[in-house]
Motif scaffolding. Structure first.
Motif, short mmCIF file in Angstrom:
data_model
loop_
_atom_site.label_atom_id
_atom_site.label_comp_id
_atom_site.label_asym_id
_atom_site.label_seq_id
_atom_site.Cartn_x
_atom_site.Cartn_y
_atom_site.Cartn_z
N GLU A 248 0.80 -1.21 0.00
CA GLU A 248 0.00 0.00 0.00
C GLU A 248 0.85 1.28 0.00
OE1 GLU A 248 -3.66 -1.88 2.69
OE2 GLU A 248 -1.93 -0.91 3.63
N GLU A 249 2.16 1.12 0.06
CA GLU A 249 3.04 2.29 0.15
C GLU A 249 2.92 3.18 -1.08
OE1 GLU A 249 7.06 1.46 1.14
OE2 GLU A 249 6.58 0.66 3.13
N GLN A 250 2.80 2.58 -2.24
CA GLN A 250 2.69 3.38 -3.47
C GLN A 250 1.44 4.24 -3.45
OE1 GLN A 250 1.60 1.75 -7.49
NE2 GLN A 250 3.76 2.22 -7.94
N LEU A 251 0.34 3.68 -2.96
CA LEU A 251 -0.91 4.42 -2.87
C LEU A 251 -0.78 5.63 -1.95
CD1 LEU A 251 -4.01 4.59 -3.42
CD2 LEU A 251 -4.31 3.15 -1.38
N VAL A 252 -0.20 5.43 -0.76
CA VAL A 252 -0.04 6.54 0.19
C VAL A 252 0.98 7.55 -0.35
CG1 VAL A 252 0.67 7.14 2.54
CG2 VAL A 252 -0.69 5.08 2.13
N ALA A 253 2.03 7.06 -1.00
CA ALA A 253 3.04 7.96 -1.56
C ALA A 253 2.42 8.87 -2.63
CB ALA A 253 4.19 7.15 -2.17
N ALA A 256 0.46 11.57 -0.90
CA ALA A 256 1.35 12.60 -0.36
C ALA A 256 1.87 13.51 -1.47
CB ALA A 256 2.52 11.94 0.38
N GLU A 257 2.20 12.92 -2.61
CA GLU A 257 2.69 13.72 -3.73
C GLU A 257 1.60 14.63 -4.27
OE1 GLU A 257 4.47 13.04 -8.24
OE2 GLU A 257 4.78 11.51 -6.69
N ARG A 258 0.37 14.14 -4.32
CA ARG A 258 -0.74 14.95 -4.80
C ARG A 258 -0.99 16.16 -3.90
NH1 ARG A 258 -5.95 14.61 -3.10
NH2 ARG A 258 -5.57 12.56 -2.16
N LEU A 259 -0.88 15.95 -2.59
CA LEU A 259 -1.20 17.01 -1.64
C LEU A 259 -0.02 17.95 -1.36
CD1 LEU A 259 -3.16 14.76 0.86
CD2 LEU A 259 -4.15 16.53 -0.59
N LEU A 260 1.18 17.40 -1.37
CA LEU A 260 2.36 18.20 -1.01
C LEU A 260 3.17 18.65 -2.22
CD1 LEU A 260 3.66 15.98 1.95
CD2 LEU A 260 2.56 18.22 2.17
N GLY A 261 3.16 17.85 -3.27
CA GLY A 261 4.03 18.08 -4.41
C GLY A 261 5.12 17.02 -4.42
N ALA A 262 5.70 16.79 -5.58
CA ALA A 262 6.69 15.72 -5.73
C ALA A 262 7.93 15.97 -4.88
CB ALA A 262 7.08 15.58 -7.20
N GLY A 263 8.46 17.20 -4.93
CA GLY A 263 9.67 17.51 -4.17
C GLY A 263 9.48 17.35 -2.68
N PRO A 264 8.48 18.00 -2.08
CA PRO A 264 8.26 17.84 -0.64
C PRO A 264 8.01 16.39 -0.22
CG PRO A 264 7.12 19.78 -1.43
CD PRO A 264 7.65 19.07 -2.65
N ALA A 265 7.25 15.64 -1.00
CA ALA A 265 6.98 14.24 -0.64
C ALA A 265 8.28 13.44 -0.60
CB ALA A 265 6.00 13.62 -1.63
N ARG A 266 9.16 13.66 -1.57
CA ARG A 266 10.44 12.94 -1.58
C ARG A 266 11.32 13.42 -0.43
NH1 ARG A 266 9.89 13.12 -7.43
NH2 ARG A 266 10.95 15.14 -7.50
N VAL A 271 7.69 8.36 0.43
CA VAL A 271 7.81 7.69 -0.86
C VAL A 271 7.84 6.19 -0.63
CG1 VAL A 271 9.04 9.60 -1.99
CG2 VAL A 271 10.33 7.86 -0.75
N GLU A 272 7.53 5.46 -1.67
CA GLU A 272 7.53 4.00 -1.57
C GLU A 272 8.91 3.51 -1.14
OE1 GLU A 272 6.12 0.13 -4.22
OE2 GLU A 272 6.39 2.10 -5.18
#
Length: 424
Positions: A248-253, A256-266, A271-272
């Motif tokens: 399920e990590e990919q789903l939650v990641a 997080a990317e949708r809400l925060l943005g790719a850079g902040p999520a990483r 991230v997965e």
């Protein structure tokens, strides 16, 4: 590298290889790996200067070398040694960095926090540092760096004891970057700024206007909450709380990317494969400290509806307690709260064990927070999360030099005008 050589003996010559070269400074041994003499320069008085260069990248991640170069470049700034936690806490008080809730949570664990502070700043630990200005005397400007996530360093506790320290603030800013940027694990620099902080908000806002682009610099609005612990409550029957599963990590990641943005999520290791902070946790454990993250999900009708991430660090590492807060990350929709998903998450937070009765929560702006408010949570602050990748940090260096250079020129100009007026 340039060093003085013994002029009485011919022990060096051009292209001479030197294996396992070391430099000793401040009781540290810096291992530079293999070096090669590139030139010998003879000067008056028999002095010989040898110029050498590295024969590879063996020393690239040598922390001692990074600290040495940063210290040479920034002689007005010194690295705090971790002693006298109370004295540093007093500096933070005078700088206006310490709120009542911070002191309330620090008081019961003050002796432990002082011990952790010393461990945190052990040069061998390599998980944090604190810089102070000036290099001699009572600190007037300070900032700390903490390797809080697997590929990002957190800039925290940045403050000045008076408002007339533009030069000192600039010196500390630049020194901080010199200490962090050469590191391979510093793919991002992260910091939080309260929305009501006019000076810092204006400073960072201007940077975004003149140099920020989405792929290099991100700014995300968050809400920071404070609540009081309570006993176990009744979970909604339609919701089920359980640990996050690997599949399920990919789903939650992606949420997080949708809400925060790719850079902040990483940067925040959302991230997965990165949620557990495995590398960071191991580094802190080696230093005798704790840094971990526990991720649970709230399921509804067999679907993951929300992720609940509990951040934990040892007392004294992060005074704002944002590294000891719960992140609420909606997976389905941040605005909806169908079936009591948020209520289930809030009840879990309130009934969880903790060092004190205070519970801290971070939500992404726009999330449905009715359940938090109904449970008596108080919004402590609206906070801007800033994330810079390495390209953004280089732009930030130029911005700092330009901004503080202009402030310095204006300050000198004012002094010249004042002196002229006093002289009649």
């Amino acid at each position: 590298l340039c060093f003085e050589a013994d002029a009485r003996t011919d022990v060096l010559w051009k292209r001479l290889p030197m294996e396992q070269f070391t430099v000793m400074w401040n009781s540290e041994t810096v291992r530079l790996g293999d070096m090669e003499v590139r030139a010998l320069e003879r000067r008056a008085g028999g002095l010989v200067l040898a110029h050498a260069a590295g024969r590879g990248d063996a020393a690239r991640d040598e922390t001692g070398l990074i600290n040495l170069l940063a210290a040479v470049r920034n002689p007005e700034v010194r690295m705090h040694d971790g002693s006298d936690f109370r004295a540093m806490l007093d500096v933070y008080r005078r700088a206006g960095l310490v709120a009542d809730f911070m002191l309330r949570n620090l008081e019961p664990v003050a002796p432990i926090a002082a011990t952790n502070w010393r461990r945190l700043h052990d040069r061998k630990a390599d998980v944090a540092f604190t810089l102070v200005y000036p290099a001699v005397g009572t600190p007037q400007v300070t900032v700390s760096g903490v390797r809080a996530w697997d590929s990002a360093w957190l800039s925290q506790h940045f403050g000045a004891t008076t408002t007339n320290l533009g030069h000192g603030s600039g010196a500390v800013h630049v020194a901080y970057i010199d200490h962090v940027l050469p590191r391979s694990d510093a793919q991002y620099i992260v910091f939080f700024v309260k929305e009501d902080s006019r000076a810092m908000g204006s400073f960072q806002g201007r940077f975004l206007e003149v140099a920020g682009t989405p792929e290099a610099v991100s700014r995300v609005k968050l809400n920071y909450w404070l609540g009081k612990a309570s006993g176990p409550g009744t979970q909604p029957s339609s919701c089920k709380l359980r640990p996050l599963r690997r599949g399920e990590e990919q789903l939650v990641a992606r949420a997080a990317e949708r809400l925060l943005g790719a850079g902040p999520a990483r940067a925040l290791s959302m991230v997965e494969g990165g949620f557990s902070l495995a590398d960071t946790r191991a580094r802190f454990r080696k230093a005798g400290l704790e840094r971990r993250r526990k991720v649970q999900v709230v399921g509804r009708r067999g679907e993951v509806a929300l992720a609940l991430m509990e951040e934990q660090t040892s007392p004294g590492v992060n005074l704002t307690l944002m590294l000891n807060a719960w992140w609420i990350v909606p997976v389905v929709s941040e605005r909806a709260d169908d079936g009591g998903v948020m209520a289930a998450a809030v009840q879990t937070i309130l009934s969880s064990p903790g060092a004190t009765d205070d519970r801290f929560v971070i939500t992404i702006d726009g999330t449905n927070v009715a359940a938090l408010e109904a449970a008596g949570f108080e919004r402590l602050a609206d906070v801007a999360l800033y994330v810079m990748n390495r390209s953004g940090v280089y732009r930030y260096c130029e911005y700092i030099a330009d901004r503080y250079g202009n402030l310095g020129a204006k300050s000198v100009g004012r002094k010249d005008v004042r002196a002229a007026l006093e002289a009649g």
